[in-house]
Structure formats: structure tokens, C-alpha cells
Design an enzyme around this catalytic site. Sequence first.
Site, mmCIF file in Angstrom:
data_model
loop_
_atom_site.group_PDB
_atom_site.id
_atom_site.type_symbol
_atom_site.label_atom_id
_atom_site.label_comp_id
_atom_site.label_asym_id
_atom_site.label_seq_id
_atom_site.Cartn_x
_atom_site.Cartn_y
_atom_site.Cartn_z
ATOM 1 N N GLN A 234 0.830 -1.188 0.000
ATOM 2 C CA GLN A 234 0.000 0.000 0.000
ATOM 3 C C GLN A 234 0.872 1.248 0.000
ATOM 4 O O GLN A 234 1.889 1.310 0.679
ATOM 5 C CB GLN A 234 -0.886 -0.031 1.251
ATOM 6 C CG GLN A 234 -1.902 1.073 1.341
ATOM 7 C CD GLN A 234 -2.704 0.950 2.636
ATOM 8 O OE1 GLN A 234 -2.733 -0.095 3.252
ATOM 9 N NE2 GLN A 234 -3.335 2.043 3.048
ATOM 10 N N CYS B 273 -6.277 0.317 1.884
ATOM 11 C CA CYS B 273 -5.912 -1.059 2.235
ATOM 12 C C CYS B 273 -7.014 -2.018 1.808
ATOM 13 O O CYS B 273 -6.766 -3.186 1.522
ATOM 14 C CB CYS B 273 -5.632 -1.182 3.733
ATOM 15 S SG CYS B 273 -7.045 -0.795 4.783
ATOM 16 N N HIS C 64 -8.217 -2.197 9.628
ATOM 17 C CA HIS C 64 -7.281 -2.530 8.560
ATOM 18 C C HIS C 64 -7.818 -3.756 7.822
ATOM 19 O O HIS C 64 -8.234 -4.719 8.457
ATOM 20 C CB HIS C 64 -5.939 -2.842 9.213
ATOM 21 C CG HIS C 64 -4.772 -2.776 8.287
ATOM 22 N ND1 HIS C 64 -4.531 -1.720 7.458
ATOM 23 C CD2 HIS C 64 -3.761 -3.650 8.080
ATOM 24 C CE1 HIS C 64 -3.417 -1.938 6.777
ATOM 25 N NE2 HIS C 64 -2.936 -3.104 7.132
ATOM 26 N N ASN D 97 -1.195 -8.881 5.494
ATOM 27 C CA ASN D 97 -1.313 -7.460 5.782
ATOM 28 C C ASN D 97 -0.834 -6.670 4.563
ATOM 29 O O ASN D 97 0.286 -6.864 4.099
ATOM 30 C CB ASN D 97 -0.440 -7.151 7.016
ATOM 31 C CG ASN D 97 -0.101 -5.680 7.130
ATOM 32 O OD1 ASN D 97 -0.814 -4.834 6.631
ATOM 33 N ND2 ASN D 97 0.998 -5.397 7.804
ATOM 34 N N TRP E 142 0.403 -3.924 4.274
ATOM 35 C CA TRP E 142 1.642 -3.174 4.487
ATOM 36 C C TRP E 142 2.875 -4.052 4.274
ATOM 37 O O TRP E 142 3.994 -3.553 4.234
ATOM 38 C CB TRP E 142 1.678 -2.612 5.909
ATOM 39 C CG TRP E 142 0.674 -1.527 6.136
ATOM 40 C CD1 TRP E 142 0.008 -0.820 5.183
ATOM 41 C CD2 TRP E 142 0.219 -1.033 7.394
ATOM 42 N NE1 TRP E 142 -0.842 0.083 5.768
ATOM 43 C CE2 TRP E 142 -0.729 -0.020 7.129
ATOM 44 C CE3 TRP E 142 0.520 -1.336 8.715
ATOM 45 C CZ2 TRP E 142 -1.380 0.683 8.134
ATOM 46 C CZ3 TRP E 142 -0.125 -0.625 9.724
ATOM 47 C CH2 TRP E 142 -1.065 0.368 9.436
#
Length: 637
Positions: free
Chosen positions: A72, A78, A249, A281, A283
Site C-alpha cells: 500500500q 488497504c 485494517h 497485511n 503493508w
Amino acid sequence: MVVPYEGQSFSALKKKCQQSKTLFEDPLFPASDQSLFYQKNQIGRVTWKRPRELCSDPHLFVDGISAHDLHQGQLGNCWFVAACSSLASREALWQKVIPDWKDQEWDKDKPESYAGIFHFRFWRFGEWVDVVIDDRLPTVNDKLVYCHSNDKNEFWSALVEKAYAKMCGCYEGLDGGNTADALVNFTGGVSEPMDLTENGFKTNEEKRKELFDRVLKVHDRGGLISCSIRALTAADMEAKLSCGLVKGHAYAVTDVRKVRLGHGLLAFFKSDKLNMIRMRNPWGEKEWNGPWSDSSEEWQKVSKSEREKMGVTVQDDGEFWMNFDDFIANFTDIILCRLINTSYLSVHKTWEEAVMRGSWRRHDDPLCNRAGGCTNNKQTFLQNPQYVFDVKKPKDEVLICLQQKDRRATLREGRGENLAIGFDIHRVELNRTYRMHVTQQKVGGSTYINSRSVFLRIDLTEGRYVVIPTTFDPGLEGEFLLRVFTDMPSDCKELTLHEPPHTCWSGMCGYPSLVTQVHVLQADGLAGHDSNGASDPYVIIRCEGQKVRSAVHKSTCSPAFNTKGLFYRKKANRPISIEIYNHNVLSDSFLGQVTLSVEQGRIQKTLHLKDKGNRSDNDLPGTVTLTVETSSVLSSI
């Protein structure tokens, strides 16, 4: 069938660029701030660069495509990146979103084929849309501002994001969104959001097992799944918990499986299996630090071969495993995006799909108004669009999805917020062909939410139903798509007429003067005709040559028929008959009847069953309870 977005044909535009030896510059999504923001520039000076200006050897894919390709950027999207991560694990799906990917790949041997143009496909409001873009990407200090890959020369994720941003009006249009919407855009499936804090999932082990089996089935049949931990306040957003997980998230679910515990032959013969789920995730960082996290001692319980089969790696790559009980304990929401199989050649369940396009539109005439709001608005609720469908099995699982037209592209004009939408389902007369004018038995409905789509999975018994899609508040206008999935064809259609129309035959054949609704509630004390002392009864309602027949009720002398018929009557003096039969393999046997001469108004009666023909004075065992409502206003029921 694929529709070109805004009429732009990828093949024609590419051919034109190749002939003129120029690189494509998209006039509909220019390399300027208007493609980045709908409010104001929040990044600073942005330089648009093509992949070849960022590296010497650009590719769509480097070593294939995987969830690890996605990171991201400077956007709160997200939800979109999580959906892309799910997509990356499904070859059949991403090849639909990224068509002709081999032909779109940079080719060193054919440099003349490169024209700076790419195209991607998304399912949007009932059809696949082909979105064309140029490959100029927003950068700051020679780094991509938004979604990017681990490999600096891999660009599929950045280009897919740009095409999606174009469809949504601008990049900022992706800031804050719903993973369920992106999953539907990537698949054409239906998304079912589930609240894990409800229905006893956190406290009831049996319900957790049922849910895991459902999640596993969606995964095994090619669906996409996402999950999150709800943030209740702005301060909670992206707050890191002690277990390492992040609130507010969106996580992509990249695998679901039953994992065999133990080593060697012991593991093969032992039945111990653990329900496991793998997430990522967006990220791309290590998070979960509980049981079954990377390097945790629990992995010693699993053989090396089983770990290899699962693809277990010890890397800070943002991907991690949890057992399903821990997953339920920590997460609050999960989204299951089912691929609805409509192919008769499949070994899996085949669904019958009905697709209805409609709109909520205001009108001063109540008979023409189609923007009545939810059931809180008793005077106008039934003015909404109405759709009738049939359930033709004794019991059927029905999926209903209501989707409103995406409004993100109008954010710049201040009209980008979704309407709060939902729907109710009512059980109606088996022969209803005209609009409902009084509320009937409600059997289910969705919650109202300002999401692009709402979904309901419901078990319905055999019969006819009307689904009423609405906005929460009355007077709001918009377009919608209603999809109804059943096991057998549902014959779904919109109810548009309020009463039988006058035709050229009305003068000769007559026109109805009364409308009568007959509701057979139940029968009691019927004669038992079967060896077990019970019967398999059904009821027939007859009126002026028309009839309505209920389903057969097995092994009972007191069936709850709950069967309705609606009759538009030309001959008010003709009686209505209710006949009850016992279903047999060779020949059905008569159990009794009643006849009614109906006057205007509403009555409820319990009547003794009679014989038929010239023996109609004879009483037969049993009674029937019914309500009858008659009116001279044909649009009153």
C-alpha cells in the site's frame, strides 16, 4: 460480453499509436492533479513517469504473480490492496481482470509492440467493463506514490490500481472504501459480510465449526475472502494491538485449510487436524505474534512435509497463519465473496440467476412513485419497485444481492456518497401477478447500510415471494441491480401493473368487479388415510375457473397450509371452494371441502369439512381455518 469504458477501444487505440509511433496519452485520465484528487493536492509536487523511466527492464510480472507483490502506498486504500492480494492467489480470476497479459507484457524482442497503453477489466453493475489507461504513474523522488511491488521493475499492481482509480474518478476516490465492493468488481460474484461478534461464533464451538466449513467451501471453490478488526473511533483506526494485529485494517485471506498435526506415519493415521487460516497485511510487515505466528514453537507440531505443502515461510512478508479459534477471538468482520456457479457442466452446485435492473424515482402520483423508503414509511413503502419470484422446492437456499450504481466517480460534484439501501421479502399469494397494495407476511430482509451492495442468504419454503428493494429514506433517487439466486429457475420479474388492464376484450368478456384474497391458514383433525394413521394433505382453492394448489404436507392430520390465492372476480355470485386431498402415488383421495359465498370486507372462519356433489350435506372429519378479504377496489390488496 465486455463493454469498453467510455467507448475507448484498447485494440484501436493501440494500433493507432503503433502506426504513428507515439506513446498513448489518455485524454480521459490525464497526467495531472485532476486524476489524483477531487478535493485538493495532499502530496505536493508529483511527477508522472512511465515504467521505463523508473527502471531499465520493466515487467508486468516478475516471477509470476502473488500476494507479496502488493504494498500500500500513500492512500487509505488497504481495502483495495487486500482485495488485490486475494485476487493474486486466483489465476483464473486475475487473468480475467488482466486480459491478454502475455501480449501486454513488455517484450524486448518486439520493442515496436510497446505503445504505453494497457487495459484491465472489472465487473461493474452487471457487466464486464474494459478500462484503458496509459502507463504514466504518479511518483515523488522517482518512487511510486501509490500501490507498488517489492520488485522495482514489476508494475501490474500499480497499473491495475490506476485503471480502478480511473473508473472511480481519481486516485483520491480510492481513499476509504469497502473490500466487498472491490472483490465483486474483480469477480462478478456476490459478497457476504459477516459480523463475527454476532450469532455466537465467539462462544459456541459448534457454530465456529460450521462457519469454518463455510469459509473453507468458499475458498476451495475459488472465492475471495477478506477480514478486519472493527475500529469504533477515529483514534482506533490503524491502532496496533498487543497481539500485533491492526484495527480498522483490511486483511486478505490467502489460504484456508485443515492442517494435519504430528510427524511421520503417526500423523497420517491420527485424525487430529487443526482448522487454520492464512492472512496477509497490505503493508507487507510482520504483525501477528500469537500462536502459529512465524517462528512460533507451535510449528514443531507439524511435519516438515506438511509445512512445505502449506507454503510456510519465516519472513517478515506480512503473511501469517492463525488457528481459526484465535482468528474468531481477534477479528470482528469477515467478507466471503462467492463465485456463483451457473454452469450445468460443473460438479459443484449450480445456481439459477435472475438479474433485474431498476431505479428509485420520485413522482407526485402515488401510483407512479418508486422512491418510497423503508418500512418505517408506512404510507409510501409499497410504492417502491416490487419483484416477484418463485421457490419451487420444499425448501431452498436463496441468495439475494442488491447493488446500487457506484457513485464514487461523482465525488468531485459532491454526489459520491452511497445511499443507505436494503430490501424486504414478503410471502404472497401463489398466483399474484399484480403489485402488492397491503403489507403481507414478511419472511426476511437485509440490514440497511450505505454500502454499494447488500446481501442476504435465506432458507425459504416452496411458494411465491415479493422482494422490495428500497432506500432507507423516502424520496431518494438512484439506480440498482437486483440479483436472485435459486436452485431452480425462479421466474423473477418486476410487478408493474396495479390491477388487470382493460383490453379490447373487456367489453365482450367482462371486467372484474371484485378482488378476493383467500388465505387458508390450517386444517385440523383430518382423516388419516395412510398406514401410520396420518395423511399427506394439500389444499386447492377454486374460483371462477382458476385454482391455486398448495404444496403437499407430509404425515399430518393438522397441516399448517399458510396458502394464499388472489382472484379478480367478474361473477360475484359464484362461490369459492376450498378442497383438501390426500396425496397418493396412484390416485389422490378426497378429504373434504367447504364453499364460500363471499361478501365485501374481511372475515376469518373455522369451518367443518363437507363431502362433495349430492352428498355435500354430509360432514367429514376435520375443520379448515381461513381468512377471506374482498373489495370492489381492485388495487386495494
